[in-house]
Design a protein around this motif. Structure first.
Motif, mmCIF file in Angstrom:
data_model
loop_
_atom_site.group_PDB
_atom_site.id
_atom_site.type_symbol
_atom_site.label_atom_id
_atom_site.label_comp_id
_atom_site.label_asym_id
_atom_site.label_seq_id
_atom_site.Cartn_x
_atom_site.Cartn_y
_atom_site.Cartn_z
ATOM 1 N N GLY A 24 -20.785 25.852 59.923
ATOM 2 C CA GLY A 24 -21.357 24.693 60.569
ATOM 3 C C GLY A 24 -20.460 23.475 60.465
ATOM 4 O O GLY A 24 -20.674 22.475 61.126
ATOM 5 N N TRP A 25 -19.450 23.549 59.630
ATOM 6 C CA TRP A 25 -18.485 22.473 59.489
ATOM 7 C C TRP A 25 -17.282 22.743 60.386
ATOM 8 O O TRP A 25 -17.030 23.877 60.791
ATOM 9 C CB TRP A 25 -18.025 22.351 58.031
ATOM 10 C CG TRP A 25 -19.110 21.904 57.126
ATOM 11 C CD1 TRP A 25 -20.040 22.699 56.521
ATOM 12 C CD2 TRP A 25 -19.414 20.580 56.748
ATOM 13 N NE1 TRP A 25 -20.915 21.954 55.776
ATOM 14 C CE2 TRP A 25 -20.540 20.632 55.903
ATOM 15 C CE3 TRP A 25 -18.863 19.348 57.029
ATOM 16 C CZ2 TRP A 25 -21.106 19.500 55.342
ATOM 17 C CZ3 TRP A 25 -19.427 18.221 56.463
ATOM 18 C CH2 TRP A 25 -20.532 18.312 55.644
ATOM 19 N N LYS A 30 -15.519 31.850 59.060
ATOM 20 C CA LYS A 30 -15.211 32.780 57.980
ATOM 21 C C LYS A 30 -15.104 34.189 58.554
ATOM 22 O O LYS A 30 -15.917 34.593 59.386
ATOM 23 C CB LYS A 30 -16.313 32.771 56.913
ATOM 24 C CG LYS A 30 -16.583 31.415 56.317
ATOM 25 C CD LYS A 30 -15.442 30.955 55.454
ATOM 26 C CE LYS A 30 -15.775 29.618 54.810
ATOM 27 N NZ LYS A 30 -14.698 29.129 53.998
ATOM 28 N N THR A 31 -14.122 34.949 58.099
ATOM 29 C CA THR A 31 -13.867 36.287 58.595
ATOM 30 C C THR A 31 -13.848 37.263 57.422
ATOM 31 O O THR A 31 -13.216 37.001 56.400
ATOM 32 C CB THR A 31 -12.512 36.346 59.319
ATOM 33 O OG1 THR A 31 -12.493 35.360 60.337
ATOM 34 C CG2 THR A 31 -12.291 37.707 59.935
ATOM 35 N N VAL A 32 -14.540 38.389 57.587
ATOM 36 C CA VAL A 32 -14.546 39.448 56.585
ATOM 37 C C VAL A 32 -14.261 40.759 57.310
ATOM 38 O O VAL A 32 -14.889 41.054 58.335
ATOM 39 C CB VAL A 32 -15.905 39.534 55.858
ATOM 40 C CG1 VAL A 32 -15.913 40.664 54.846
ATOM 41 C CG2 VAL A 32 -16.239 38.222 55.193
ATOM 42 N N SER A 33 -13.338 41.548 56.803
ATOM 43 C CA SER A 33 -13.032 42.833 57.438
ATOM 44 C C SER A 33 -14.136 43.841 57.128
ATOM 45 O O SER A 33 -14.888 43.691 56.163
ATOM 46 C CB SER A 33 -11.685 43.360 56.954
ATOM 47 O OG SER A 33 -11.777 43.748 55.603
ATOM 48 N N ALA A 34 -14.222 44.860 57.945
ATOM 49 C CA ALA A 34 -15.251 45.885 57.767
ATOM 50 C C ALA A 34 -15.051 46.640 56.450
ATOM 51 O O ALA A 34 -16.023 47.035 55.802
ATOM 52 C CB ALA A 34 -15.246 46.851 58.935
ATOM 53 N N LYS A 35 -13.808 46.808 56.051
ATOM 54 C CA LYS A 35 -13.528 47.499 54.787
ATOM 55 C C LYS A 35 -14.085 46.715 53.605
ATOM 56 O O LYS A 35 -14.745 47.274 52.726
ATOM 57 C CB LYS A 35 -12.023 47.695 54.632
ATOM 58 C CG LYS A 35 -11.635 48.473 53.417
ATOM 59 C CD LYS A 35 -10.155 48.692 53.356
ATOM 60 C CE LYS A 35 -9.798 49.496 52.120
ATOM 61 N NZ LYS A 35 -8.361 49.715 52.002
ATOM 62 N N ASP A 36 -13.838 45.394 53.599
ATOM 63 C CA ASP A 36 -14.368 44.561 52.516
ATOM 64 C C ASP A 36 -15.891 44.491 52.565
ATOM 65 O O ASP A 36 -16.551 44.488 51.524
ATOM 66 C CB ASP A 36 -13.792 43.151 52.608
ATOM 67 C CG ASP A 36 -12.296 43.119 52.316
ATOM 68 O OD1 ASP A 36 -11.809 44.050 51.643
ATOM 69 O OD2 ASP A 36 -11.625 42.173 52.768
ATOM 70 N N MET A 37 -16.446 44.421 53.761
ATOM 71 C CA MET A 37 -17.904 44.360 53.915
ATOM 72 C C MET A 37 -18.557 45.633 53.386
ATOM 73 O O MET A 37 -19.588 45.575 52.715
ATOM 74 C CB MET A 37 -18.267 44.134 55.374
ATOM 75 C CG MET A 37 -19.737 43.994 55.622
ATOM 76 S SD MET A 37 -20.442 42.440 55.089
ATOM 77 C CE MET A 37 -20.323 41.509 56.571
ATOM 78 N N MET A 38 -17.970 46.788 53.677
ATOM 79 C CA MET A 38 -18.549 48.051 53.204
ATOM 80 C C MET A 38 -18.407 48.207 51.695
ATOM 81 O O MET A 38 -19.239 48.830 51.056
ATOM 82 C CB MET A 38 -17.900 49.244 53.919
ATOM 83 C CG MET A 38 -18.324 49.372 55.367
ATOM 84 S SD MET A 38 -20.095 49.557 55.603
ATOM 85 C CE MET A 38 -20.346 51.234 55.085
ATOM 86 N N GLU A 39 -17.362 47.652 51.112
ATOM 87 C CA GLU A 39 -17.190 47.737 49.659
ATOM 88 C C GLU A 39 -18.171 46.824 48.927
ATOM 89 O O GLU A 39 -18.733 47.207 47.911
ATOM 90 C CB GLU A 39 -15.754 47.369 49.276
ATOM 91 C CG GLU A 39 -14.746 48.423 49.656
ATOM 92 C CD GLU A 39 -13.316 47.963 49.423
ATOM 93 O OE1 GLU A 39 -13.117 46.806 48.970
ATOM 94 O OE2 GLU A 39 -12.411 48.751 49.704
ATOM 95 N N LYS A 40 -18.363 45.600 49.458
ATOM 96 C CA LYS A 40 -19.169 44.612 48.749
ATOM 97 C C LYS A 40 -20.619 44.575 49.227
ATOM 98 O O LYS A 40 -21.545 44.525 48.418
ATOM 99 C CB LYS A 40 -18.541 43.230 48.911
ATOM 100 C CG LYS A 40 -17.176 43.132 48.275
ATOM 101 C CD LYS A 40 -16.531 41.812 48.541
ATOM 102 C CE LYS A 40 -15.112 41.796 48.003
ATOM 103 N NZ LYS A 40 -14.373 40.617 48.425
ATOM 104 N N ASN A 41 -20.816 44.548 50.548
ATOM 105 C CA ASN A 41 -22.158 44.389 51.124
ATOM 106 C C ASN A 41 -22.407 45.428 52.202
ATOM 107 O O ASN A 41 -22.565 45.086 53.377
ATOM 108 C CB ASN A 41 -22.317 42.991 51.737
ATOM 109 C CG ASN A 41 -22.222 41.894 50.728
ATOM 110 O OD1 ASN A 41 -22.639 42.068 49.593
ATOM 111 N ND2 ASN A 41 -21.681 40.768 51.120
ATOM 112 N N ALA A 42 -22.455 46.693 51.832
ATOM 113 C CA ALA A 42 -22.672 47.746 52.818
ATOM 114 C C ALA A 42 -24.041 47.616 53.475
ATOM 115 O O ALA A 42 -24.201 47.910 54.669
ATOM 116 C CB ALA A 42 -22.539 49.121 52.162
#
Length: 145
Positions: A79-80, A85-97
């Motif tokens: 909102g600023w 912010k960008t997160v790759s699918a690999k990082d998303m599946m590791e941290k927040n599947a």
């Protein structure tokens, strides 16, 4: 022949469990969105929220096909100014599947009040444990490829 239209007070809701182990994220999301929307029922009515509850288990064991794990990105904005912010699918599946599965299912539901109310009936878990035994959920037996 007589056509009947489901009314919101007549809806009978069931609980279903989908196991995402070894299955594609998109295929699981498509099946869950169809159940949440109520399209699997004989009494489906497009203008009535007649879907069921869905519990998705083992999201951390779901897979992306092709090169999506490396090429797909998830975006959000703070909102600023300059707050993308960008997160790759690999990082998303590791941290927040569970979040990746939630976003996939959310993207397959309509962006209307019916879609938003259907999304409230979705429960997504990383592991195989859930606390909805009292609702007596049924395992979704139709094939998800």
């Amino acid at each position: 022949m007589k056509t009947t239209m489901e009314k919101s007070g007549q809806v009978q809701r069931k609980w279903y469990i989908i196991d995402a182990t070894g299955k594609s994220v998109g295929r699981v999301a498509a099946a869950a969105a169809s159940i949440l929307r109520g399209k699997e029922k004989v009494t489906y009515t497009p203008h009535v929220d007649c879907g069921d509850h869905v519990i998705v288990l083992n999201c951390d064991k779901a897979v992306f096909t092709g090169n999506k794990l490396l090429q797909k990105n998830y975006y959000r904005h703070t909102g600023w100014i300059g707050g993308l912010k960008t997160v790759s699918a690999k990082d998303m599946m590791e941290k927040n599947a569970d979040r990746a599965m939630y976003l996939a299912i959310k993207g397959m539901l309509p962006a209307t009040t019916i879609g938003r109310s259907a999304l409230t009936r979705l429960r997504v878990y990383k592991g195989s444990e859930h606390n909805h035994q009292a609702q007596m959920p049924e395992v979704w037996t139709r094939d998800i490829k």
